[in-house]
Design an enzyme around this catalytic site. Structure first.
Site, PDB file in Angstrom:
ATOM      1  N   THR A 270      88.086  37.859  17.337  1.00  0.00           N
ATOM      2  CA  THR A 270      88.062  36.413  17.425  1.00  0.00           C
ATOM      3  C   THR A 270      89.445  35.961  17.878  1.00  0.00           C
ATOM      4  O   THR A 270      90.439  36.608  17.547  1.00  0.00           O
ATOM      5  CB  THR A 270      87.721  35.766  16.073  1.00  0.00           C
ATOM      6  OG1 THR A 270      88.007  34.371  16.116  1.00  0.00           O
ATOM      7  CG2 THR A 270      88.511  36.374  14.940  1.00  0.00           C
TER       8      THR A 270
ATOM      9  N   CYS B 136      87.280  31.518  23.122  1.00  0.00           N
ATOM     10  CA  CYS B 136      86.554  31.806  21.883  1.00  0.00           C
ATOM     11  C   CYS B 136      85.596  32.931  22.227  1.00  0.00           C
ATOM     12  O   CYS B 136      84.976  32.911  23.301  1.00  0.00           O
ATOM     13  CB  CYS B 136      85.794  30.573  21.395  1.00  0.00           C
ATOM     14  SG  CYS B 136      84.666  30.922  20.034  1.00  0.00           S
TER      15      CYS B 136
END
Length: 240
Positions: A83, A197
């Site tokens: 992430t 993202c």
């Protein structure tokens, strides 16, 4: 082949992409039925999100550091935080693991700089777009100055990520809205776009955007495979 340790589950939707892409890249490189040696520790994303919302990055850091230690103890030769947002705590995670951390910000910045771009639009969570750590590292390490959408655009991107993509929901209307953010940024001087993202690749194809696209998930997965299949080491970290 060296073992890749994945700190995943943030969300598991994108962690599944990492698993598939890493194995596809290894098979392409090695041929036959070759696949990657992967150790995965998948966290409960609800716990991570609770710490994010509360601004308790110290608790999030402890959670991911413990995961890094577990992966290293199980035999991982490197670790990846799957992430972008949680790279805010990448340094303590790497220190806790005691093995190299393949850093998504470093790898994405390198790819953009090598391609000759300098003003990318950053599409990501509010935390990544607004906290400052991402832009600071991009500027310091790669000479890149990320741009972000306005308040309404940042709210849109954050909502699409958490309310839709992290829940496995992909909507054409959201694709159109995110593409419109890129069109606006192009008019304002952006020269490329970072899918910053790890879920955004579920929605946007970096090859079909109004600006050249850099998919941080694929870049990160490629860096992990390069590490696993070669003697490559991540670059020496710059002191924070």
């Amino acid at each position: 082949m060296r073992s890749i340790g994945l700190i995943g589950g943030m969300s598991w939707e994108s962690t599944a992409v990492y698993y598939r892409q890493i194995n596809e890249m290894v098979r392409e490189a090695r041929g036959g039925l070759a696949s990657a040696e992967i150790l995965l520790h998948s966290l409960d994303f609800e716990r991570v999100v609770a710490h994010q919302k509360a601004g308790r990055w110290d608790l999030a850091s402890e959670l991911l550091a413990a995961s890094g230690r577990k992966l290293a103890a199980a035999g991982a030769d490197c670790v990846l935080i799957c992430t972008n947002t949680m790279h805010l705590v990448s340094r303590p995670v790497e220190e806790a693991a005691g093995v190299p951390l393949v850093d998504i910000i470093e790898e994405t910045g390198r790819a953009i700089a090598q391609a000759g771009y300098r003003k990318p639009l950053l599409l990501a969570t509010r935390y990544t777009m607004e906290h400052g750590f991402y832009a600071e590292r991009m500027q310091r390490d790669a000479g890149i100055t990320p741009l972000v959408p306005d308040e309404a655009g940042r709210a849109l991107a954050h909502s699409v990520i958490f309310d839709e993509l992290c829940a496995g929901i992909v909507r054409d209307s959201s694709r159109a809205a995110m593409t419109a953010l890129i069109e606006t940024a192009r008019a304002e001087g952006a020269d490329c776009v970072i899918l910053g993202c790890t879920e955004i690749c579920l929605l946007l194809d970096p090859e079909a955007l109004p600006l050249p696209g850099f998919d941080s998930t694929r870049i990160h997965a490629r860096a992990a495979v390069d590490f696993a299949l070669s003697a490559r080491q991540p670059r020496e970290r710059v002191a924070a």
